[in-house]
Design a protein around this motif. Structure first.
Motif, PDB file in Angstrom:
ATOM      1  N   ASP A  52      23.035 -61.051  -4.849  1.00 38.88           N
ATOM      2  CA  ASP A  52      23.264 -60.518  -3.512  1.00 38.88           C
ATOM      3  C   ASP A  52      22.087 -59.643  -3.076  1.00 38.88           C
ATOM      4  OD1 ASP A  52      25.682 -60.103  -1.439  1.00 38.88           O
ATOM      5  OD2 ASP A  52      24.536 -58.248  -1.613  1.00 38.88           O
ATOM      6  N   GLY A  53      21.380 -60.066  -2.020  1.00 39.40           N
ATOM      7  CA  GLY A  53      20.216 -59.335  -1.559  1.00 39.40           C
ATOM      8  C   GLY A  53      20.553 -57.975  -0.971  1.00 39.40           C
ATOM      9  N   LEU A  54      21.733 -57.872  -0.344  1.00 38.49           N
ATOM     10  CA  LEU A  54      22.112 -56.606   0.286  1.00 38.49           C
ATOM     11  C   LEU A  54      22.154 -55.475  -0.731  1.00 38.49           C
ATOM     12  CD1 LEU A  54      23.112 -55.012   2.740  1.00 38.49           C
ATOM     13  CD2 LEU A  54      25.440 -55.771   2.170  1.00 38.49           C
ATOM     14  N   SER A  55      22.559 -55.776  -1.958  1.00 37.00           N
ATOM     15  CA  SER A  55      22.659 -54.717  -2.971  1.00 37.00           C
ATOM     16  C   SER A  55      21.293 -54.100  -3.237  1.00 37.00           C
ATOM     17  CB  SER A  55      23.259 -55.272  -4.265  1.00 37.00           C
ATOM     18  OG  SER A  55      22.380 -56.214  -4.871  1.00 37.00           O
ATOM     19  N   TYR A  56      20.227 -54.921  -3.214  1.00 40.75           N
ATOM     20  CA  TYR A  56      18.873 -54.385  -3.432  1.00 40.75           C
ATOM     21  C   TYR A  56      18.440 -53.500  -2.268  1.00 40.75           C
ATOM     22  CZ  TYR A  56      18.340 -57.731  -7.269  1.00 40.75           C
ATOM     23  OH  TYR A  56      18.498 -58.420  -8.443  1.00 40.75           O
ATOM     24  N   LEU A  57      18.760 -53.930  -1.048  1.00 41.82           N
ATOM     25  CA  LEU A  57      18.396 -53.132   0.125  1.00 41.82           C
ATOM     26  C   LEU A  57      19.098 -51.772   0.096  1.00 41.82           C
ATOM     27  CD1 LEU A  57      17.035 -52.806   2.867  1.00 41.82           C
ATOM     28  CD2 LEU A  57      18.973 -54.015   3.897  1.00 41.82           C
ATOM     29  N   LEU A  58      20.393 -51.789  -0.211  1.00 42.34           N
ATOM     30  CA  LEU A  58      21.159 -50.543  -0.264  1.00 42.34           C
ATOM     31  C   LEU A  58      20.668 -49.645  -1.401  1.00 42.34           C
ATOM     32  CD1 LEU A  58      24.666 -52.101   0.355  1.00 42.34           C
ATOM     33  CD2 LEU A  58      23.423 -50.627   1.944  1.00 42.34           C
ATOM     34  N   LEU A  68      16.998 -40.259  -2.451  1.00 43.85           N
ATOM     35  CA  LEU A  68      17.151 -39.380  -3.615  1.00 43.85           C
ATOM     36  C   LEU A  68      15.803 -38.987  -4.208  1.00 43.85           C
ATOM     37  CD1 LEU A  68      20.155 -41.221  -5.303  1.00 43.85           C
ATOM     38  CD2 LEU A  68      20.212 -38.912  -4.341  1.00 43.85           C
ATOM     39  N   GLY A  69      14.717 -39.467  -3.581  1.00 43.59           N
ATOM     40  CA  GLY A  69      13.376 -39.112  -4.049  1.00 43.59           C
ATOM     41  C   GLY A  69      12.847 -39.995  -5.149  1.00 43.59           C
ATOM     42  N   ASP A  70      13.524 -41.100  -5.452  1.00 38.38           N
ATOM     43  CA  ASP A  70      13.100 -42.013  -6.521  1.00 38.38           C
ATOM     44  C   ASP A  70      12.279 -43.145  -5.899  1.00 38.38           C
ATOM     45  OD1 ASP A  70      12.761 -43.639  -8.705  1.00 38.38           O
ATOM     46  OD2 ASP A  70      14.904 -44.080  -8.986  1.00 38.38           O
ATOM     47  N   TRP A  71      11.016 -42.856  -5.589  1.00 40.14           N
ATOM     48  CA  TRP A  71      10.182 -43.844  -4.905  1.00 40.14           C
ATOM     49  C   TRP A  71       9.912 -45.062  -5.806  1.00 40.14           C
ATOM     50  CZ3 TRP A  71       8.918 -44.959  -0.181  1.00 40.14           C
ATOM     51  CH2 TRP A  71       7.836 -45.791   0.085  1.00 40.14           C
ATOM     52  N   LYS A  72       9.668 -44.833  -7.091  1.00 42.23           N
ATOM     53  CA  LYS A  72       9.419 -45.946  -8.011  1.00 42.23           C
ATOM     54  C   LYS A  72      10.630 -46.870  -8.089  1.00 42.23           C
ATOM     55  CE  LYS A  72       8.058 -46.959 -12.797  1.00 42.23           C
ATOM     56  NZ  LYS A  72       7.707 -46.368 -14.124  1.00 42.23           N
ATOM     57  N   GLY A  73      11.822 -46.294  -8.205  1.00 48.19           N
ATOM     58  CA  GLY A  73      13.027 -47.113  -8.254  1.00 48.19           C
ATOM     59  C   GLY A  73      13.249 -47.882  -6.968  1.00 48.19           C
ATOM     60  N   ALA A  74      12.898 -47.257  -5.824  1.00 54.54           N
ATOM     61  CA  ALA A  74      13.032 -47.944  -4.533  1.00 54.54           C
ATOM     62  C   ALA A  74      12.110 -49.152  -4.483  1.00 54.54           C
ATOM     63  CB  ALA A  74      12.727 -46.985  -3.397  1.00 54.54           C
ATOM     64  N   CYS A  75      10.893 -49.017  -4.972  1.00 58.03           N
ATOM     65  CA  CYS A  75       9.951 -50.137  -4.960  1.00 58.03           C
ATOM     66  C   CYS A  75      10.448 -51.284  -5.839  1.00 58.03           C
ATOM     67  CB  CYS A  75       8.574 -49.668  -5.439  1.00 58.03           C
ATOM     68  SG  CYS A  75       7.732 -48.613  -4.219  1.00 58.03           S
ATOM     69  N   GLN A  76      11.042 -50.954  -6.980  1.00 55.02           N
ATOM     70  CA  GLN A  76      11.608 -52.000  -7.840  1.00 55.02           C
ATOM     71  C   GLN A  76      12.748 -52.730  -7.121  1.00 55.02           C
ATOM     72  OE1 GLN A  76      12.670 -49.739 -11.333  1.00 55.02           O
ATOM     73  NE2 GLN A  76      10.707 -50.132 -12.356  1.00 55.02           N
ATOM     74  N   ALA A  77      13.559 -51.974  -6.390  1.00 58.24           N
ATOM     75  CA  ALA A  77      14.660 -52.597  -5.645  1.00 58.24           C
ATOM     76  C   ALA A  77      14.122 -53.494  -4.535  1.00 58.24           C
ATOM     77  CB  ALA A  77      15.567 -51.515  -5.062  1.00 58.24           C
ATOM     78  N   LEU A 128      14.764 -57.365  -3.693  1.00 57.92           N
ATOM     79  CA  LEU A 128      15.167 -57.835  -2.360  1.00 57.92           C
ATOM     80  C   LEU A 128      14.342 -59.048  -1.957  1.00 57.92           C
ATOM     81  CD1 LEU A 128      16.746 -57.419   0.297  1.00 57.92           C
ATOM     82  CD2 LEU A 128      14.915 -55.874   1.022  1.00 57.92           C
ATOM     83  N   ARG A 129      13.043 -59.008  -2.208  1.00 62.77           N
ATOM     84  CA  ARG A 129      12.203 -60.160  -1.851  1.00 62.77           C
ATOM     85  C   ARG A 129      12.615 -61.396  -2.646  1.00 62.77           C
ATOM     86  NH1 ARG A 129       5.777 -59.951  -2.640  1.00 62.77           N
ATOM     87  NH2 ARG A 129       6.443 -59.803  -4.818  1.00 62.77           N
ATOM     88  N   ALA A 130      12.899 -61.235  -3.926  1.00 65.32           N
ATOM     89  CA  ALA A 130      13.293 -62.375  -4.758  1.00 65.32           C
ATOM     90  C   ALA A 130      14.622 -62.962  -4.307  1.00 65.32           C
ATOM     91  CB  ALA A 130      13.374 -61.946  -6.218  1.00 65.32           C
ATOM     92  N   ALA A 131      15.495 -62.097  -3.749  1.00 67.72           N
ATOM     93  CA  ALA A 131      16.830 -62.552  -3.357  1.00 67.72           C
ATOM     94  C   ALA A 131      16.910 -62.980  -1.893  1.00 67.72           C
ATOM     95  CB  ALA A 131      17.855 -61.441  -3.603  1.00 67.72           C
ATOM     96  N   SER A 132      15.787 -62.937  -1.172  1.00 70.47           N
ATOM     97  CA  SER A 132      15.833 -63.194   0.277  1.00 70.47           C
ATOM     98  C   SER A 132      16.189 -64.636   0.597  1.00 70.47           C
ATOM     99  CB  SER A 132      14.495 -62.831   0.914  1.00 70.47           C
ATOM    100  OG  SER A 132      13.448 -63.625   0.390  1.00 70.47           O
TER     101      SER A 132
END
Length: 498
Positions: free
Chosen positions: A362-368, A376-385, A389-393
Motif C-alpha cells: 500500500d503506497g499510502l502507508s509510505y506517504l503517511l 517528528l524531525g526524522d528526516w532520514k526515516g522520511a526519505c526512506q519512506a 512510496l516511489r516503489a509502490a506508486s
C-alpha cells in the motif's frame, strides 16, 4: 415443537414478513436480508447454501472464494441477528404463534411453535406486506452472486431484493444482466475500492459500459458516480465534464432506487466535492440509516466531519467503519491522516506502520509514514519512506511525481525537485502540487498552488484551512486571502448518525 428447516415447517411467509416489517428489522436492511436468506434456504431444504463461505458471497456481496477466516462479516452479522430476534420476541413478536431461532455456532434456523398465538385481524391480513419469495440465485443485487452465475456461464438477473421496510416492498426486476456485464460489475467494484488512479479510471469506464447496456441498473450509476467523485475529490487528474457526469449518475441512481444506500452515498460525494457539507452529511446519514452495517457511508461521513474540523467525531466514525469492514485498506489510512491533522504525529506513525503490516504494497502507508517522520524531525526515516512510496506508486502519475520530487529533495537537489513539480503540473491537480511543495518547504510554490486549487474549487483544497503542513505559510498574505475563499464550517454542529 422445535423443527429444523424443510418444507414441512409451520413457519410461513406471513410470519417472516411480520418480523421484517417490525421496527428493529425495518431499519436494518442487511440483517433483514440475512434472515430472509437463511429462512428461505432452510425451508427449501438446501443446507449447502447455509455455509459461512456461501452466505458471505450471496448475502454480503463478497467475491467468489470468500474466506471466512479472514473476514468475520457473516459471524458478526449472525450474532447481531440473534440479538435482534430476541429483542423482537420480547416486544412486537411476543404473541407470534411461530418463532425462528438461530442457534449459536450454526446458520441453520430452527422454527418453534409456541402456541396458537394471536389472531390476525382481517385488516392486518389485508395490509400485511405481500409474501414474495424470490430465488436468491435468480434475483438480488449481490455482486458476488452475479459473479457465480457469470462463472457458471448462466444469465444472472440483477434486481434489488425486496425491502424489509413496511412502506416499501420492492420486488420488481430492475434489469437483466448478461455474464460479461456481471463480471465487469464485480471488477469495477473491486477497482474502485482500491482507489488508485488507474483503477478508478478503469472502473469508471466499466461502469459506463454497464449503464449504457442496462440504463435501469441503479448500482451501476452509483458506482460510476463514486469512481468519478473519488478521482475528483482526491486531487487526481480529471477530465472536463466529469463532475457533471458524476452528479447525473448519482441522481439517476437515487431516482431508480431510493432505497439503495450506495445511491445516496454517491450523491453525498457529489455534494461534498462542491463543499456543500451539511447537505453531503445528510446524504451520508441517510445512506447509513438505510444500511447501518455498510462501512462506506460511515467513511464518507468521517471525511465531511474532517472538512468541518470535527476531528474527534471523524475518528469515531472511522472506527465504526473499521469494525464493520476490517479489511478495507482506505480506513486505517484515513485514521492516520486525521491524527496528522490533530498533530498527533507519533500515533499517526504507528497507524501508518500498522497499515504496512496488513497491506505491504500500500503506497499510502509510505506517504503517511514520511509525513509523520518529517514532523517528528526524522528526516532520514522520511526519505526512506519516500523511496518506498516511489516503489509502490505502480504507475500512478500523481504519486510517482510526488515521490520523485521528494527524493530529489532528500538528495539535496531542491531546485530540481521544484522544477519537476512545475514541469508536471499540467498533469497533476493544483492541490497535489501544493501538498508536495509543503514537503519541500517551498513557500512560493505552495502559495501559488493553493491559490490555483482554491480558485478551481478543487475539493481537497479545503484542507489548507487546518492541515499543519501549511503552517509555514499560514501568515503569508496571499495564502490567507486564498484560504478566505474557502467556506467556513457552519457554526451549528450537525449530529452524525449513531
Amino acid at each position: 415443537m422445535l423443527t429444523g428447516g424443510g418444507n414441512g415447517t409451520g413457519f410461513s411467509d406471513r410470519d417472516l414478513s411480520r418480523i421484517l416489517a417490525s421496527p428493529g428489522f425495518a431499519n436494518s436492511p442487511r440483517l433483514s436480508r440475512l434472515l430472509r436468506y437463511l429462512v428461505e434456504r432452510a425451508q427449501a431444504g438446501e443446507p449447502n447454501d447455509l455455509k459461512e463461505s456461501v452466505i458471505g458471497v450471496l448475502v454480503f456481496d463478497r467475491e467468489p472464494g470468500f474466506d471466512p477466516r479472514a473476514d468475520s462479516i457473516v459471524r458478526s452479522s449472525a450474532r447481531q441477528l440473534r440479538y435482534k430476534l430476541e429483542e423482537y420476541y420480547r416486544t412486537a413478536g411476543a404473541g407470534d404463534p411461530w418463532r425462528v431461532e438461530l442457534p449459536k455456532g450454526s446458520y441453520v434456523p430452527l422454527f418453534q411453535q409456541v402456541g396458537e398465538g394471536r389472531t390476525e385481524s382481517p385488516a392486518e391480513a389485508a395490509s400485511a406486506p405481500p409474501a414474495t419469495r424470490p430465488s436468491w440465485m435468480a434475483f438480488g443485487l449481490a455482486a458476488a452472486a452475479m459473479g457465480i452465475a457469470a462463472m457458471a456461464g448462466t444469465v444472472a438477473w440483477a434486481v434489488r431484493a425486496p425491502s424489509s421496510h413496511p412502506a416499501e416492498r420492492m420486488a420488481d426486476a430492475a434489469a437483466q444482466m448478461d455474464a460479461a456485464s456481471t463480471e465487469a460489475f464485480i471488477r469495477a467494484k473491486r477497482l474502485a475500492r482500491d482507489r488508485t488512479e488507474a483503477g478508478l479510471r478503469e472502473a469508471a469506464g466499466l461502469f459506463e459500459q454497464i449503464v449504457a447496456r442496462y440504463p435501469g441498473f441503479a448500482p451501476g450509476h452509483a458506482g460510476l458516480a463514486n469512481a468519478l467523485c473519488v478521482l475528483i475529490g482526491n486531487g487526481l487528474p480529471s477530465q472536463p465534464g466529469e463532475a457533471v457526469r458524476a452528479e447525473q449518475a448519482a441522481r439517476r441512481a437515487v431516482a431508480l432506487d431510493p432505497l439503495l444506500p450506495e445511491a445516496h452515498a454517491a450523491l453525498g460525494q457529489v455534494l461534498d466535492n462542491r463543499w456543500e457539507w451539511p447537505e453531503a452529511l445528510a446524504a451520508f446519514q441517510h445512506a447509513a440509516e438505510l444500511d447501518p452495517s455498510n462501512a462506506q457511508p460511515r467513511f464518507r461521513m468521517a471525511v465531511v466531519l474532517v472538512e468541518l474540523e470535527r476531528f474527534d467525531e471523524a475518528l469515531s466514525e472511522l472506527r465504526r467503519a473499521q469494525w464493520l469492514d476490517p479489511h478495507w485498506r482506505a480506513l486505517p489510512g484515513a485514521v492516520a491522516e486525521v491524527l496528522l491533522y490533530q498533530r498527533r504525529n507519533q500515533e499517526a506513525l504507528k497507524e501508518a506502520l500498522a497499515i504496512r503490516r496488513h497491506f505491504p504494497e500500500d503506497g499510502l502507508s509510505y506517504l503517511l509514514e514520511a509525513k509523520a517522520r518529517r514532523r517528528l524531525g526524522d528526516w532520514k526515516g522520511a526519505c526512506q519512506a519516500w523511496r518506498g512510496l516511489r516503489a509502490a506508486s505502480r504507475g500512478d502519475q500523481s504519486t510517482e511525481a510526488m515521490a520523485e520530487a521528494l527524493l530529489l529533495q532528500c538528495g539535496g537537489r531542491a531546485g530540481e525537485a521544484r522544477q519537476l513539480l512545475i514541469d508536471r503540473a499540467a498533469r497533476l491537480s493544483h492541490w497535489i502540487v501544493a501538498a508536495a511543495a509543503t514537503e519541500l518547504g517551498d513557500a512560493e510554490l505552495t502559495v501559488d498552488s493553493v491559490e490555483r486549487a482554491v480558485a478551481a474549487r478543487e475539493p481537497d483544497s479545503v484542507c489548507a484551512r487546518f492541515d499543519p503542513a501549511f503552517d509555514f505559510v499560514r501568515d503569508h498574505p496571499r495564502f490567507r486571502k486564498a484560504v478566505a475563499g474557502i467556506p467556513a464550517p457552519p457554526p451549528k454542529p450537525i449530529a452524525a448518525v449513531r
